[in-house]
Design a protein around this motif. Structure first.
Motif, PDB file in Angstrom:
ATOM      1  N   GLU A  13      10.359  27.598  -1.145  1.00 52.49           N
ATOM      2  CA  GLU A  13      10.442  26.417  -1.995  1.00 52.49           C
ATOM      3  C   GLU A  13      10.033  25.147  -1.247  1.00 52.49           C
ATOM      4  O   GLU A  13      10.437  24.934  -0.109  1.00 52.49           O
ATOM      5  N   TRP A  14       9.226  24.314  -1.888  1.00 53.37           N
ATOM      6  CA  TRP A  14       8.906  22.993  -1.375  1.00 53.37           C
ATOM      7  C   TRP A  14       9.892  21.998  -1.979  1.00 53.37           C
ATOM      8  O   TRP A  14      10.285  22.134  -3.139  1.00 53.37           O
TER       9      TRP A  14
ATOM     10  N   ALA B 102      15.105  21.447   3.971  1.00 61.13           N
ATOM     11  CA  ALA B 102      13.836  22.154   3.761  1.00 61.13           C
ATOM     12  C   ALA B 102      13.911  23.560   4.347  1.00 61.13           C
ATOM     13  O   ALA B 102      12.933  24.091   4.849  1.00 61.13           O
TER      14      ALA B 102
ATOM     15  N   GLN C  29       8.669  21.724   3.523  1.00 63.32           N
ATOM     16  CA  GLN C  29       9.039  23.137   3.570  1.00 63.32           C
ATOM     17  C   GLN C  29       9.080  23.533   5.044  1.00 63.32           C
ATOM     18  O   GLN C  29       8.047  23.540   5.724  1.00 63.32           O
TER      19      GLN C  29
ATOM     20  N   SER D 210      14.295  26.472   2.978  1.00 62.47           N
ATOM     21  CA  SER D 210      13.694  27.585   2.235  1.00 62.47           C
ATOM     22  C   SER D 210      12.318  27.929   2.808  1.00 62.47           C
ATOM     23  O   SER D 210      11.534  27.045   3.143  1.00 62.47           O
TER      24      SER D 210
END
Length: 197
Positions: A65-66, A60, A89, A62
């Motif tokens: 992004e999720w 996670a 995230q 990012s």
């Protein structure tokens, strides 16, 4: 991307699920009988054949992004799919409230059928991810982790989360860590299994 379905055995007494999480050391032990790790997209996971629990790690990292995860299918999915139950995230964790995912938790408990919170204790998650960052059962004023300001590190609370999926199944999970073996942040891992309901 297609979604594969994996049968998840019901666990009448899921005592082994949180044994490690209730101990002083929350790091996952490397001496268990887990099956080889399966990596698919942002998810790495292994199934413990002795008790039917999964150990899942999510990349996670990012900031934008999720990463979406379906507990019923034990697989990564996409935002366009309504099948996702949890999204990740960084340190944020959210449930899919739009599909009725509801969460309750117990501090420092080992999950068992007689410790499942009453239905009134389950809160339906927010219906959009923007609200989930502050309103999710995982993120409220008392989030799933503690933050040590002097070292800037996150440590999971010894806590069992009960998640009622969008398909109505009940799962118990506990967070094991937030860092990978190299020390990279935003790689949460959790051990989880079906409560058979």
């Amino acid at each position: 991307m297609f979604r594969r379905r994996i049968a998840i055995p019901a666990i009448p007494a899921i005592l082994a699920l949180l044994t490690a999480a209730c101990a002083d050391d929350l790091a996952p032990a490397d001496d268990g009988p887990d099956e080889p790790e399966i990596t698919d997209g942002h998810i790495s996971q292994s199934l413990n054949p002795e008790d039917g629990t999964w150990t899942t790690t999510v990349d996670a990292t990012s900031f934008e992004e999720w990463i979406y995860y379906d507990l019923d299918g034990a697989a990564e999915t996409t935002a366009s799919s309504t099948a996702w139950d949890l999204a990740f995230q960084r340190m944020n964790v959210a449930g899919n409230g739009a599909e009725g995912v509801a969460v309750a938790w117990i501090e420092g408990a080992i999950p068992s059928p007689d410790l499942i919170p009453a239905e009134g204790a389950f809160l339906v998650e927010p219906s959009n991810l923007e609200d989930s960052v502050s309103e999710s059962s995982f993120q409220t004023d008392d989030p799933w982790y503690s933050y040590e300001i002097s070292t800037h590190t996150l440590t999971p609370h010894a806590r069992v989360y009960f998640v009622r999926s969008g398909e109505g199944a009940l799962f118990a999970l506990t967070f094991l860590g937030y860092y990978d073996a190299a020390g990279t942040a935003a790689v949460p891992s959790f051990r989880w299994g079906s409560m058979g309901r």
